[in-house]
Design an enzyme around this catalytic site. Structure first.
Site, PDB file in Angstrom:
ATOM      1  NE  ARG A  59      -3.121   0.491   2.973  1.00  0.00           N
ATOM      2  CZ  ARG A  59      -2.545   0.850   4.303  1.00  0.00           C
ATOM      3  NH1 ARG A  59      -2.308   2.000   4.196  1.00  0.00           N
ATOM      4  NH2 ARG A  59      -2.700  -0.270   5.396  1.00  0.00           N
ATOM      5  CE1 TYR A 112     -12.977  13.506 -16.654  1.00  0.00           C
ATOM      6  CE2 TYR A 112     -12.655  12.501 -14.880  1.00  0.00           C
ATOM      7  CZ  TYR A 112     -13.074  12.536 -16.309  1.00  0.00           C
ATOM      8  OH  TYR A 112     -13.296  10.909 -16.175  1.00  0.00           O
ATOM      9  CG  ASP A 184      -5.581  16.947 -15.991  1.00  0.00           C
ATOM     10  OD1 ASP A 184      -5.008  15.940 -16.673  1.00  0.00           O
ATOM     11  OD2 ASP A 184      -6.892  15.803 -15.247  1.00  0.00           O
ATOM     12  CE  LYS A 209      -9.294   9.018 -19.640  1.00  0.00           C
ATOM     13  NZ  LYS A 209      -9.250  10.355 -18.847  1.00  0.00           N
TER      14      LYS A 209
HETATM   15  C1  LIG Z   1     -10.163  10.831 -17.878  1.00  0.00           C
HETATM   16  C2  LIG Z   1      -9.597  12.002 -16.753  1.00  0.00           C
HETATM   17  C3  LIG Z   1      -9.496  12.034 -15.770  1.00  0.00           C
HETATM   18  C4  LIG Z   1      -9.420  10.997 -14.434  1.00  0.00           C
HETATM   19  O1  LIG Z   1      -9.134  10.084 -14.429  1.00  0.00           O
HETATM   20  P1  LIG Z   1      -9.592   8.220 -14.439  1.00  0.00           P
HETATM   21  O2  LIG Z   1      -7.977   7.227 -14.642  1.00  0.00           O
HETATM   22  O3  LIG Z   1     -10.474   8.088 -15.106  1.00  0.00           O
HETATM   23  O4  LIG Z   1     -10.233   8.754 -12.653  1.00  0.00           O
HETATM   24  C5  LIG Z   1      -9.211  13.308 -15.451  1.00  0.00           C
HETATM   25  N1  LIG Z   1      -8.337  14.658 -16.221  1.00  0.00           N
HETATM   26  C6  LIG Z   1      -8.518  13.914 -16.839  1.00  0.00           C
HETATM   27  C7  LIG Z   1      -8.223  15.432 -17.911  1.00  0.00           C
HETATM   28  C8  LIG Z   1      -9.721  12.890 -17.782  1.00  0.00           C
HETATM   29  O5  LIG Z   1      -9.231  13.205 -19.056  1.00  0.00           O
END
Ligand SMILES: *Cc1c(COP(=O)(O)O)cnc(C)c1O
Length: 393
Positions: A59, A112, A184, A209
């Site tokens: 963890r 997001y 982000d 992604k």
């Molecule tokens: C998909 C996404 C997230 C969240 O990510 P998860 O892995 O689905 O929790 C955050 N920011 C952006 C820009 C995203 O496209």
């Protein structure tokens, strides 16, 4: 090896993987173990107290996961990095670890969906206010920061209309206000943009992604200033939103081809965006590489490529959208983005389904907007597919 000074294509392959692995394994072993055994109590104590390197319990830290953290650290040019089970775990742990009751966050309207829910619903519950500004209104963002804030949260390009924020300018304004800057970088990836080099203090990724890149693993990453990453890591040890070794392995495997994939997706998305712009059935195209895109000047300055995401408005109504998306053969009609396979979906039924038509309109999301995440397929095949789908409308 001095990987810090190598190019991103080399870092994608080698970063974190230069030290020899057990038994001469050429590929990072997957340490599917919860715990790590010590015969010597003194050694165990030293590792537990951080006086010597090693692992205690997965963890907290795990050798496979540590290799992934080192790879993103080098790709983003960061002091330190840590990891999470999902992108939202990275974002929520970061915000909850760094903010206290009475603090104020400044961010944008277009963040997001999950992040936006944190700002509007969950942070206010612990007495943290979020001032959300019109995304490209840099003056409004600067004024909101000057009014006092502890954390500025940026995301660029945005989802789904690919708006662009000037990271350097906004980070400078945030630092004048004494705030830390979190960015982000999911859409851009470290191949196209390095927010830390532009003044951000922390970068978060949904590695689900582009970094993973194959729609087969969920993962979140955080990197940047060592003291801040440490604080969030200590919090994550307790919330337990840790990344599993299997997931770290799949993310690492995906990341080896990150530069190859993103280079291809940059090229294809630009070509497709230009092609769509010339089609009579298409009302508008959003892509930061297009001449006439509002943020193109900033994008040219702060990005090395414009990314593999684009969106466009069809002429007509929801029925046109239904026919068009239904006719596409080389696209999954699904949520998510950044995979080797093309993904398509209207924000009105995917990422922004919970909003009213009016709320979406306020963000520039028309009912006929379609988000298209370009995969690594041959671009002529993708264009032919789009062409026959436009005919089907
Ligand atoms: C998909 C996404 C997230 C969240 O990510 P998860 O892995 O689905 O929790 C955050 N920011 C952006 C820009 C995203 O496209």
């Amino acid at each position: 090896m001095d990987l810090e000074n190598k190019k991103a294509g080399t870092q994608s392959v080698w970063a974190g993987e230069t030290a020899p692995f057990a038994d001469g394994s050429a590929v990072v072993p997957v340490y599917n173990t919860v715990t790590f055994a010590y015969d010597d109590l003194g050694e165990w104590t030293d590792v537990a107290l951080g006086r010597r390197p090693g692992h205690i319990y997965s963890r907290n830290t795990n050798p496979t996961v540590a290799v992934l953290e080192e790879k993103i650290r080098i790709l983003e040019g960061a002091e330190a990095a840590t990891s999470f089970s999902t992108g939202m775990a990275a974002i929520s742990n970061t915000l909850f670890a760094l903010l206290s009751p009475g603090d104020r966050v400044v961010s944008i309207n277009d963040s997001y969906g999950g992040t936006s829910r944190l700002f509007l619903e969950y942070l206010p519950r612990i007495g943290v206010d979020a001032a959300l500004c019109n995304t490209t209104d840099h003056e409004a963002l600067e004024a909101a920061m000057a009014a006092g804030c502890q954390l500025v949260y940026l995301e660029t390009p945005t989802n789904p209309t690919l708006k662009i924020l000037d990271i350097e300018r906004l980070a400078a304004a945030a630092h004048r206000a004494g705030a830390i800057v979190v960015c982000d970088n999911t859409f851009a990836t470290p191949i196209n943009q390095n927010p830390l080099a532009l003044g951000a203090d922390l970068v978060v990724h949904s590695a689900t992604k582009y970094l993973g890149g194959h729609s087969d693993v969920m993962c979140g990453l955080l990197c940047g200033r060592r003291d801040l990453v440490e604080t969030v890591f200590r919090f994550r040890e307790i919330t337990g939103a840790s990344l599993h070794a299997d997931a770290a392995y799949r993310t690492l495997r995906g990341m080896k081809t990150l530069e190859l994939r993103v280079a291809r997706q940059n090229e294809s998305a630009l070509e497709i965006a230009r092609w769509l712009g010339g089609q009579s059935g298409v009302a508008r195209v959003f892509h930061p590489g297009l001449e006439g895109h509002e943020g193109q000047g900033i994008a040219r300055r702060q990005m090395r490529g414009f990314g593999g995401m684009l969106s466009f408005e069809l002429k007509g109504d929801m029925e046109a959208v239904r026919r068009f998306t239904g006719a596409l053969k080389l696209a999954h009609r699904a949520a998510s983005l950044g995979s080797v396979g093309t993904l398509v979906g209207p924000p009105s039924v995917t990422s922004h389904v919970e909003m009213t038509r009016e709320q979406r309109a306020a963000l520039g999301i028309s009912e006929t907007l379609i988000r298209y995440s370009v995969g690594i397929e041959n671009v002529e095949d993708l264009i032919a597919d789009l062409k026959q789908a436009l005919v089907a409308v």
